[in-house]
Scaffold this motif. Structure first.
Motif, mmCIF file in Angstrom:
data_model
loop_
_atom_site.group_PDB
_atom_site.id
_atom_site.type_symbol
_atom_site.label_atom_id
_atom_site.label_comp_id
_atom_site.label_asym_id
_atom_site.label_seq_id
_atom_site.Cartn_x
_atom_site.Cartn_y
_atom_site.Cartn_z
ATOM 1 N N GLY A 3 0.775 -1.229 0.000
ATOM 2 C CA GLY A 3 0.000 0.000 0.000
ATOM 3 C C GLY A 3 0.807 1.279 0.000
ATOM 4 N N THR A 4 2.094 1.198 0.302
ATOM 5 C CA THR A 4 2.914 2.407 0.378
ATOM 6 C C THR A 4 4.313 2.132 -0.148
ATOM 7 N N PHE A 5 4.848 3.067 -0.918
ATOM 8 C CA PHE A 5 6.202 2.964 -1.440
ATOM 9 C C PHE A 5 7.015 4.165 -0.943
ATOM 10 N N TYR A 6 8.288 3.932 -0.708
ATOM 11 C CA TYR A 6 9.176 4.975 -0.212
ATOM 12 C C TYR A 6 10.436 5.039 -1.075
ATOM 13 N N ILE A 7 10.959 6.228 -1.244
ATOM 14 C CA ILE A 7 12.243 6.443 -1.890
ATOM 15 C C ILE A 7 13.064 7.358 -0.990
ATOM 16 N N ARG A 8 14.280 6.918 -0.651
ATOM 17 C CA ARG A 8 15.125 7.720 0.243
ATOM 18 C C ARG A 8 16.551 7.745 -0.290
ATOM 19 N N ALA A 9 17.132 8.908 -0.332
ATOM 20 C CA ALA A 9 18.529 9.046 -0.757
ATOM 21 C C ALA A 9 19.423 8.778 0.440
ATOM 22 N N THR A 10 20.217 7.704 0.384
ATOM 23 C CA THR A 10 21.135 7.389 1.475
ATOM 24 C C THR A 10 22.500 8.034 1.265
ATOM 25 N N LYS A 11 22.952 8.095 0.011
ATOM 26 C CA LYS A 11 24.186 8.810 -0.347
ATOM 27 C C LYS A 11 23.974 9.510 -1.690
ATOM 28 N N PRO A 12 23.135 10.559 -1.700
ATOM 29 C CA PRO A 12 22.871 11.235 -2.972
ATOM 30 C C PRO A 12 24.140 11.844 -3.556
ATOM 31 N N PHE A 13 24.338 11.629 -4.838
ATOM 32 C CA PHE A 13 25.512 12.143 -5.556
ATOM 33 C C PHE A 13 26.819 11.657 -4.928
ATOM 34 N N GLY A 14 26.731 10.496 -4.238
ATOM 35 C CA GLY A 14 27.914 9.879 -3.651
ATOM 36 C C GLY A 14 28.343 10.452 -2.326
ATOM 37 N N SER A 15 27.547 11.339 -1.749
ATOM 38 C CA SER A 15 27.926 11.977 -0.483
ATOM 39 C C SER A 15 26.939 11.611 0.618
ATOM 40 N N SER A 16 27.456 11.224 1.778
ATOM 41 C CA SER A 16 26.604 10.889 2.921
ATOM 42 C C SER A 16 26.226 12.118 3.739
ATOM 43 N N SER A 17 26.748 13.284 3.387
ATOM 44 C CA SER A 17 26.464 14.511 4.146
ATOM 45 C C SER A 17 25.164 15.181 3.703
ATOM 46 N N TRP A 18 24.638 14.784 2.548
ATOM 47 C CA TRP A 18 23.373 15.337 2.083
ATOM 48 C C TRP A 18 22.233 14.733 2.902
ATOM 49 N N ASN A 19 21.224 15.532 3.189
ATOM 50 C CA ASN A 19 20.066 15.070 3.957
ATOM 51 C C ASN A 19 18.784 15.443 3.211
ATOM 52 N N LEU A 20 18.393 14.597 2.277
ATOM 53 C CA LEU A 20 17.199 14.858 1.489
ATOM 54 C C LEU A 20 15.983 14.176 2.110
ATOM 55 N N PRO A 21 14.808 14.781 2.009
ATOM 56 C CA PRO A 21 13.612 14.183 2.609
ATOM 57 C C PRO A 21 13.207 12.890 1.906
ATOM 58 N N GLU A 22 12.592 12.005 2.684
ATOM 59 C CA GLU A 22 12.082 10.750 2.132
ATOM 60 C C GLU A 22 10.806 11.018 1.344
ATOM 61 N N LEU A 23 10.678 10.369 0.211
ATOM 62 C CA LEU A 23 9.482 10.510 -0.614
ATOM 63 C C LEU A 23 8.562 9.325 -0.355
ATOM 64 N N LYS A 24 7.351 9.615 0.100
ATOM 65 C CA LYS A 24 6.363 8.579 0.405
ATOM 66 C C LYS A 24 5.265 8.601 -0.653
ATOM 67 N N ILE A 25 4.982 7.433 -1.234
ATOM 68 C CA ILE A 25 3.993 7.346 -2.299
ATOM 69 C C ILE A 25 2.917 6.331 -1.903
ATOM 70 N N PRO A 26 1.782 6.787 -1.365
ATOM 71 C CA PRO A 26 0.707 5.852 -1.014
ATOM 72 C C PRO A 26 -0.022 5.349 -2.257
ATOM 73 N N VAL A 27 -0.496 4.122 -2.185
ATOM 74 C CA VAL A 27 -1.282 3.547 -3.282
ATOM 75 C C VAL A 27 -2.747 3.534 -2.861
ATOM 76 N N LEU A 28 -3.603 4.179 -3.630
ATOM 77 C CA LEU A 28 -5.027 4.208 -3.318
ATOM 78 C C LEU A 28 -5.568 2.782 -3.251
#
Length: 214
Positions: free
Chosen positions: A150-175
């Motif tokens: 029912g729900t999918f998530y996308i999270r950047a753990t090392k965006p652009f190869g750097s662990s210092s970036w802190n991007l928000p998690e994207l949550k995608i609910p399925v109707l």
């Protein structure tokens, strides 16, 4: 005579299990998780399934053996993610799948909360985690569950190869009306490995995970 047969079956099961794990460990990630021609592993799995020590994994007394964190170590026809990557032109050399796992947690009676995850490296974009959360439901059949996510998530753990970036998690609910059910059979289970089959017979070998991402 019956006791001797039981001892012989257990000896055979342990030998098959050892061979399975050795063959899986010898595979590279691409060979283990992407669609490929039939492997000798498939035949070993079929033999193991006939010696399944826990034929009713969804029964209340066996749920503790099923619950927990599992690492996907082999898929006979890939996974939804790996098949999509394999069908994308010029992407096989760029995208790397580092880890695929499944976490199972006891839910309401007759339900298990499931979380499927993958850690991948994308060209130029770095390391990302994909996750799908859903439930297993079953009735009288304590080997086959209906799985819905029912729900999918996308999270950047090392965006652009750097662990210092802190991007928000994207949550995608399925109707709810868009959710689809799939049948899932747990065809083999012991304390260390688990084998599952989808509705089309594709097999998936999981190994009890020692450590997963937080």
């Amino acid at each position: 005579m019956e006791k001797r047969d039981m001892i012989g079956d257990e000896t055979t099961r342990l030998a098959l299990k050892t061979e399975l794990l050795q063959r899986v460990e010898a595979l590279e990630t691409f060979q283990a998780l992407f669609p490929s021609p039939a492997q000798p592993i498939d035949q070993i799995v079929q033999q193991l399934e006939s010696l399944n020590p826990i034929p009713h994994p969804l029964s209340p007394k066996h749920l503790p053996s099923l619950i927990g964190d599992w690492q996907l170590v082999y898929a006979s026809n890939g996974t939804v993610v790996t098949r999509a990557i394999a069908s994308t032109p010029n992407m096989l050399g760029g995208i790397q799948i580092k880890q695929v796992w499944q976490s199972l947690v006891t839910g309401e009676p007759g339900k298990i909360n499931a979380s499927n995850g993958a850690l991948i490296d994308l060209p130029l974009l770095g390391e990302w985690q994909l996750q799908a959360d859903g439930t297993w439901n079953w009735g009288e059949d304590d080997q086959i569950a209906k799985v819905t996510f029912g729900t999918f998530y996308i999270r950047a753990t090392k965006p652009f190869g750097s662990s210092s970036w802190n991007l928000p998690e994207l949550k995608i609910p399925v109707l709810e009306f868009l959710r689809k059910e799939a049948l899932w059979t747990t065809s083999y289970l012991d304390a260390e490995i688990r084998i599952g089959r989808g509705a089309t017979g594709n097999l998936f070998v999981f190994r009890r995970a020692r450590q997963l991402l937080n």
